[in-house]
Motif scaffolding. Structure first.
Motif, PDB file in Angstrom:
ATOM      1  N   ASN B 194      -1.847  -0.278  -1.265  1.00 41.71           N
ATOM      2  CA  ASN B 194      -2.143  -1.064   0.082  1.00 41.71           C
ATOM      3  C   ASN B 194      -1.896   0.241   0.597  1.00 41.71           C
ATOM      4  O   ASN B 194      -0.355   0.765   0.589  1.00 41.71           O
ATOM      5  N   PHE B 195      -2.186  -0.256   2.285  1.00 42.50           N
ATOM      6  CA  PHE B 195      -1.580   0.793   2.902  1.00 42.50           C
ATOM      7  C   PHE B 195       0.008  -0.298   3.406  1.00 42.50           C
ATOM      8  O   PHE B 195      -0.039  -0.943   3.424  1.00 42.50           O
ATOM      9  N   LEU B 196       1.203   0.870   4.120  1.00 39.12           N
ATOM     10  CA  LEU B 196       2.260   0.735   3.685  1.00 39.12           C
ATOM     11  C   LEU B 196       2.921  -0.166   2.690  1.00 39.12           C
ATOM     12  O   LEU B 196       3.758  -0.589   2.547  1.00 39.12           O
ATOM     13  N   ALA B 197       1.973  -0.017   1.576  1.00 43.65           N
ATOM     14  CA  ALA B 197       2.812  -0.183   0.035  1.00 43.65           C
ATOM     15  C   ALA B 197       3.775   1.434   0.322  1.00 43.65           C
ATOM     16  O   ALA B 197       3.216   1.833  -0.836  1.00 43.65           O
ATOM     17  N   TYR B 198       4.908   1.150   0.362  1.00 40.87           N
ATOM     18  CA  TYR B 198       5.774   2.437   0.083  1.00 40.87           C
ATOM     19  C   TYR B 198       6.107   2.748  -1.462  1.00 40.87           C
ATOM     20  O   TYR B 198       6.649   3.974  -1.720  1.00 40.87           O
ATOM     21  N   GLY B 199       5.140   1.547  -2.104  1.00 39.16           N
ATOM     22  CA  GLY B 199       5.593   1.801  -3.461  1.00 39.16           C
ATOM     23  C   GLY B 199       5.474   2.843  -4.321  1.00 39.16           C
ATOM     24  O   GLY B 199       5.564   3.647  -5.652  1.00 39.16           O
ATOM     25  N   ALA B 200       4.229   3.673  -3.738  1.00 38.20           N
ATOM     26  CA  ALA B 200       3.579   4.338  -3.955  1.00 38.20           C
ATOM     27  C   ALA B 200       4.091   5.446  -3.581  1.00 38.20           C
ATOM     28  O   ALA B 200       3.562   6.922  -4.646  1.00 38.20           O
ATOM     29  N   TRP B 201       5.205   6.257  -3.114  1.00 40.35           N
ATOM     30  CA  TRP B 201       6.241   6.798  -3.458  1.00 40.35           C
ATOM     31  C   TRP B 201       6.406   7.606  -4.417  1.00 40.35           C
ATOM     32  O   TRP B 201       7.235   8.594  -4.451  1.00 40.35           O
TER      33      TRP B 201
END
Lengths: 118, 249
Positions: B194-201
């Motif tokens: 999702n937008f601003l779901a920092y876990g993606a980094w």
């Protein structure tokens, strides 16, 4: 021993704070009041903070030393910033031609240009 | 006209008071705000984001969307002041704005500013970076950074501060801070979350997911700080010089 030193610093700080307050309330004009606020405030804040820094050293450890060091740094910042701010305020007052107080009945200072614009 | 305004204000005031009766009491444990989410944040936020300061994790992570538009609001406020006040050469001729002369430079103020500005900027960087552990973060750090520049402009003059930090750069960076925030969020979108779901980094940086949340928050805090710094400075230079950017107070 340390407690006595702390008490001395705190009481001296309180004394100068009291003097500052009396000065702000009792002095007759803008310049003298600002003078009292700038001088007394700086000294008393520094004394009291230094007392607190000493009080904090009851248990000598790196953590308390760090806190005391931070308090001393605050002292340094206050020492630089507070008199400078007082100077700036007073300079602004002088430029805005704030009238200064003189003793009633005193001869008028020929170089006094502060009373032109009331 | 005045009576109409008074009537509208009175009606709205009564409505507000009536609505305020339904608000929960201070610190009521049964209030909606304390029932659904507070426990979750208190118990889980450190596990999920590895940020000890819950305020920061709520502000920059759980409600990152909200904070992003807060930054946009600050940006818009700065741009509005710029539009209203900034005077170009063409518009200057129409408006006469006499200002008192300020002769000479004050060496006491300049020396003190020289001593204080580096301290302020160092402390501001600390506040920005330490928002994860203590009170602080992008807004506060940005304001301290901005006021260090304002101090420079006050004690020297606006020209000197603008020489160090050009107006074009100020405006570029004030937009750049918001864009940095949005870019960090948008990158999460491209990485499949999702937008601003920092876990993606996490996969990209090779760290665990909570750490990715922590780093993502630091990134957006830096974006916020840049925007707030530039808008503070831009507000000052426009307000103090009446839009001319020549000498100022």
């Amino acid at each position: 021993m340390l407690d006595i030193l702390v008490i001395i610093f705190m009481v001296m700080g309180l004394f100068f704070f009291f003097g500052t307050t009396v000065g702000i309330v009792r002095f007759p004009d803008f310049y003298t009041r600002t003078h009292a606020a700038g001088k007394g405030d700086t000294l008393s804040v520094m004394l009291m903070l230094f007392g607190l820094a000493l009080y904090n050293l009851h248990h000598l450890s790196p953590a308390t030393l760090l806190v005391s060091g931070k308090i001393v740094i605050i002292c340094v910042v206050v020492f630089i910033a507070s008199p400078t701010a007082t100077h700036a305020i007073m300079d602004a007052g002088y430029e805005a031609k704030v009238r200064h107080w003189s003793r009633p009945g005193a001869p008028k200072d020929p170089q006094d240009n502060s009373g032109e614009k009331q | 006209m005045k009576k109409t305004a008074l009537l509208i204000i009175a009606v709205l005031g009564i409505l507000l008071l009536r609505a305020a009766e339904d608000l929960p009491f201070w610190g009521d444990p049964q209030s909606p705000a304390s029932v659904h989410l507070s426990d979750y944040y208190l118990e889980e936020s450190y596990e999920e984001t590895s940020v000890p300061n819950i305020v920061t994790s709520v502000l920059a992570d759980y409600r990152g969307y909200d904070t992003m538009f807060e930054t946009v609001v600050i940006f818009c406020a700065g741009i509005t002041v710029l539009i209203v006040l900034r005077r170009t050469h063409r518009r200057r001729a129409k408006v006469i704005s006499p200002r008192p002369e300020r002769p000479g430079a004050d060496i006491i103020l300049q020396t003190a500013a020289r001593l204080l500005v580096p301290m302020m900027q160092l402390f501001a960087l600390y506040v920005v970076a330490h928002g994860h552990h203590s009170p602080g973060g992008g807004f506060q750090g940005g304001v301290i950074l901005g006021s260090s520049l304002i101090l420079l402009a006050l004690s020297y003059d606006i020209q000197m501060a603008l020489h160090r930090f050009k107006e074009k750069l100020v405006l570029l960076f004030s937009a750049g801070g918001v864009l940095l925030y949005a870019a960090i969020g948008l990158a999460c979108l491209f990485l499949g979350r999702n937008f601003l779901a920092y876990g993606a980094w996490a996969a990209l940086l090779g760290i665990s997911e909570p750490e990715a949340h922590s780093h993502g928050m630091l990134g957006v805090e830096i974006g916020v700080a840049i925007t707030v710094l530039c808008i503070m400075f831009s507000l000052y230079i426009d307000l103090a010089s009446g839009g001319d950017l020549d000498e100022g107070l």
